[in-house]
Design a protein around this motif. Structure first.
Motif, short mmCIF file in Angstrom:
data_model
loop_
_atom_site.label_atom_id
_atom_site.label_comp_id
_atom_site.label_asym_id
_atom_site.label_seq_id
_atom_site.Cartn_x
_atom_site.Cartn_y
_atom_site.Cartn_z
N LEU A 127 -39.27 -5.51 -30.23
CA LEU A 127 -40.64 -5.01 -30.38
C LEU A 127 -40.94 -3.88 -29.40
N ILE A 128 -40.34 -3.92 -28.24
CA ILE A 128 -40.57 -2.86 -27.25
C ILE A 128 -39.82 -1.59 -27.63
N LEU A 129 -38.51 -1.75 -27.96
CA LEU A 129 -37.70 -0.57 -28.28
C LEU A 129 -38.04 0.01 -29.65
N HIS A 130 -38.31 -0.85 -30.63
CA HIS A 130 -38.70 -0.41 -31.97
C HIS A 130 -37.66 0.56 -32.57
N VAL A 134 -29.83 -1.77 -32.26
CA VAL A 134 -29.77 -1.99 -30.81
C VAL A 134 -28.48 -2.70 -30.46
N HIS A 135 -28.10 -2.53 -29.20
CA HIS A 135 -26.91 -3.19 -28.69
C HIS A 135 -27.33 -4.13 -27.57
N ARG A 186 -29.60 4.10 -29.10
CA ARG A 186 -29.30 5.55 -29.08
C ARG A 186 -28.25 5.88 -28.03
N ASN A 187 -27.09 5.22 -28.18
CA ASN A 187 -25.94 5.45 -27.29
C ASN A 187 -26.31 5.25 -25.81
#
Length: 226
Positions: A127-130, A134-135, A186-187
Motif C-alpha cells: 500500500l505504501i509503495l503502490h 515488488v521484491h 524499480r530495480n
C-alpha cells in the motif's frame, strides 16, 4: 619725684615681671594645648570616619564577592545534579530500549502470530509503495512463511486499491535479524525497510516523548506543549 629703687625693690619688681611672664607663658601653653587637643580630636574623628568608610567599602565588596561565589557554587551544584539526573534518565531509557530489543528477538518464536505479522507488514508495504511489482527480502528461514502470505496480501491490496501487483521473495536479511521484511521496487531505486528492528526504532522515536513523560513526569522548564 621718683626715687631710685634699692636692691630689694628691684628684686621685687623682677619677681613680679618673672611671675607675669610665667603666667603669660602658662596661659599661652594652655591655649596651645587646647587648640592642639581640638585639632587632634578633629583629625582623629576624620581618620576614624575614613577608616570606617573604608572598612564598610571592603566589607560590602567582600560580601558581594561571597554572594557571587555562593551563587556560582549553587549554580554549579544545581547543574551537576541536573546533569546526573539527565544521565540517570538516559541510562534508564537505554535500558528500556535494550530490553525491548531483546524481547524483539523472541517475536518470531510464536509461529502463528509471526506469520500474521509478516502478512500485515507485506500488505502495508504494498500500500505504501503502490507498485506493479515488488521484491521482498527476508531471513532465510522466513522465505517460505512470506511466500505463504503473498496471495492473501495481494488479494487485500487489490480489494483496497483495485490494482494488481506481483511479489517475489528471496533471502537476504542477516541471520541475527529479529525478522520482518525489506521491500523494494524499480530495480531497488525504491526501498522500504519494514524489519522489526526498524519498526522498533521508529516506535522509539515516536514514543520517546510519551515515555519520558510517563517515567519522569512533565519537564518543569518546558513552557510550551504541542
Amino acid at each position: 619725684m621718683s626715687h631710685a629703687m634699692n636692691d630689694e625693690e628691684v628684686i621685687t619688681e623682677l619677681k613680679k615681671m618673672v611671675a607675669f611672664i610665667r603666667q603669660e607663658a602658662v596661659e599661652k601653653a594652655r591655649e596651645i594645648q587646647v587648640k592642639a587637643d581640638e585639632e587632634f580630636a578633629i583629625e582623629k574623628a576624620k581618620f576614624v570616619r575614613q577608616e570606617g568608610m573604608s572598612l564598610d567599602t571592603q566589607y560590602e565588596k567582600k560580601k558581594k564577592q561571597f554572594e557571587v561565589s555562593q551563587r556560582i557554587a549553587k549554580s554549579n551544584q544545581s547543574n551537576k545534579a541536573r546533569l546526573e539526573i539527565l544521565k540517570s534518565r538516559e541510562e534508564n531509557l537505554q535500558n528500556l530500549f535494550t530490553e525491548a530489543q531483546e524481547r524483539l528477538t523472541k517475536v518470531s518464536e510464536n509461529a502463528n502470530s509471526y506469520k500474521e505479522l509478516l502478512a500485515k507488514l507485506l500488505l502495508e508495504s504494498l500500500l505504501i509503495l503502490h507498485e506493479n511489482k515488488v521484491h521482498v527480502i527476508t531471513r532465510s528461514n522466513d522465505v517460505q512463511i512470506v511466500q505463504g502470505v503473498v496471495d492473501e496480501a495481494l488479494k487485500k491490496y487489490k480489494d483496497v486499491t483495485g490494482r494488481e501487483s506481483k511479489v517475489d521473495v528471496s533471502e537476504g536479511l542477516p541471520k541475527d535479524s529479529a525478522g520482518g521484511i525489506i521491500v523494494s521496487a524499480r530495480n531497488n531505486t525504491i526501498r522500504l525497510d519494514n524489519t522489526l528492528e526498524q519498526r522498533l526504532r521508529l516506535l522509539e522515536e515516536k514514543m520517546l516523548p510519551e515515555i519520558r513523560l510517563n517515567l519522569f513526569g512533565p519537564n518543569k522548564q518546558r513552557k510550551f506543549f504541542t
